[in-house]
Design an enzyme around this catalytic site. Sequence first.
Site, PDB file in Angstrom:
ATOM      1  N   LYS A 256      41.120  32.999  30.068  1.00 17.82           N
ATOM      2  CA  LYS A 256      40.218  34.204  29.163  1.00 17.82           C
ATOM      3  C   LYS A 256      41.170  35.148  29.243  1.00 17.82           C
ATOM      4  O   LYS A 256      41.455  36.158  27.988  1.00 17.82           O
ATOM      5  CB  LYS A 256      39.211  34.810  30.304  1.00 17.82           C
ATOM      6  CG  LYS A 256      38.165  33.823  30.098  1.00 17.82           C
ATOM      7  CD  LYS A 256      37.058  34.214  31.353  1.00 17.82           C
ATOM      8  CE  LYS A 256      36.283  33.255  31.861  1.00 17.82           C
ATOM      9  NZ  LYS A 256      35.775  33.611  33.466  1.00 17.82           N
TER      10      LYS A 256
HETATM   11  N1  GLU Z   1      34.085  30.932  39.444  1.00 19.16           N
HETATM   12  C1  GLU Z   1      35.294  29.950  39.431  1.00 19.16           C
HETATM   13  C2  GLU Z   1      36.069  30.353  37.927  1.00 19.16           C
HETATM   14  O1  GLU Z   1      35.400  30.741  37.004  1.00 19.16           O
HETATM   15  C3  GLU Z   1      35.150  28.658  39.702  1.00 19.16           C
HETATM   16  C4  GLU Z   1      34.263  28.209  40.855  1.00 19.16           C
HETATM   17  C5  GLU Z   1      34.675  27.101  41.303  1.00 19.16           C
HETATM   18  O2  GLU Z   1      34.796  25.760  40.914  1.00 19.16           O
HETATM   19  O3  GLU Z   1      34.603  26.878  42.497  1.00 19.16           O
HETATM   20  O4  GLU Z   1      37.096  30.050  38.129  1.00 19.16           O
END
Ligand code: GLU
Length: 283
Positions: A256
């Site tokens: 992003k």
């Molecule tokens: N929230 C994390 C992200 O968007 C990934 C979460 C996970 O797979 O542990 O990179």
Amino acid sequence: MPSQPILRFAPSPNGRLHLGHARSALFTDHWARVLGGTFLLRIEDTDLGRCRPEFVEAIFENLHWLGLAWPEPVLRQSERFAVYSAAASQLQQLGLLYPCFCTRAEIASGAEGPDPDGAPIYPGTCRHLPSAEAAGRIARGEPIQMRLRMDHAMALAGPLTFPGAQPDPDQPPHAVPARPERWGDVVLQRKETPTSYHLSVVVDDAAQGVTHVTRGRDMEAATDIHVLLQHLLGLPTPIYTFHELILDADGRKLAKSKGSESLASLRAAGWSAAEVRHAAGFD
Ligand code: GLU
């Protein structure tokens, strides 16, 4: 008796989803189907400064458009700071957290080497700060982070492994050695956010009964920290499977922050959901 498989896709709503997220979500949904389990969606929005409600709405919208469905209500981490603080207190009671007042520049100048993400490893400056001095600095309102004493945590936990599985239901998981020491004294809480990605993800995977974590290869090394925290907090360790990343034309992973093309812009350019699924590796 083996528990019902539960898998999750856990995006952070700090930007628009791109093709890499589509792969992760579709990979997770695929494995939930193969295993006869449940696909959950979790919103990892603890970074209140960067996460935005419109990004959350866009996640729901784009995942529905891709053909994914999940049970409601969706867990939102921003509603669970008290739960993460309780987990941090557990580590505090074990004597494993200490306050750190170092700035980014101070850390970079004394760094002991890069961690697996290429960031400087914390040199341990505040590890032995007298508690009266730390209390005074906290009282003066200095910015503070709580760090994990990695050497003590590892001594307490002993050698660790986690079950790693190939994306193949016929191959049993194998024990993968975890090496959390390569991350140094990681930050688990910040003054403005009383948690961190590592702490919240571990607490919530356990709270939601997640049995299989499916994530990109870029998250493989961080899994070592998660396995250590699970051990220290008395939480179960799920089975981990890592999928390959989608790379851009320069061979770098989509992000992003680099403005990689979002699913929304692909849609606007006329891509169908089937075309996006295909580009993400799923038909
Ligand atoms: N929230 C994390 C992200 O968007 C990934 C979460 C996970 O797979 O542990 O990179």
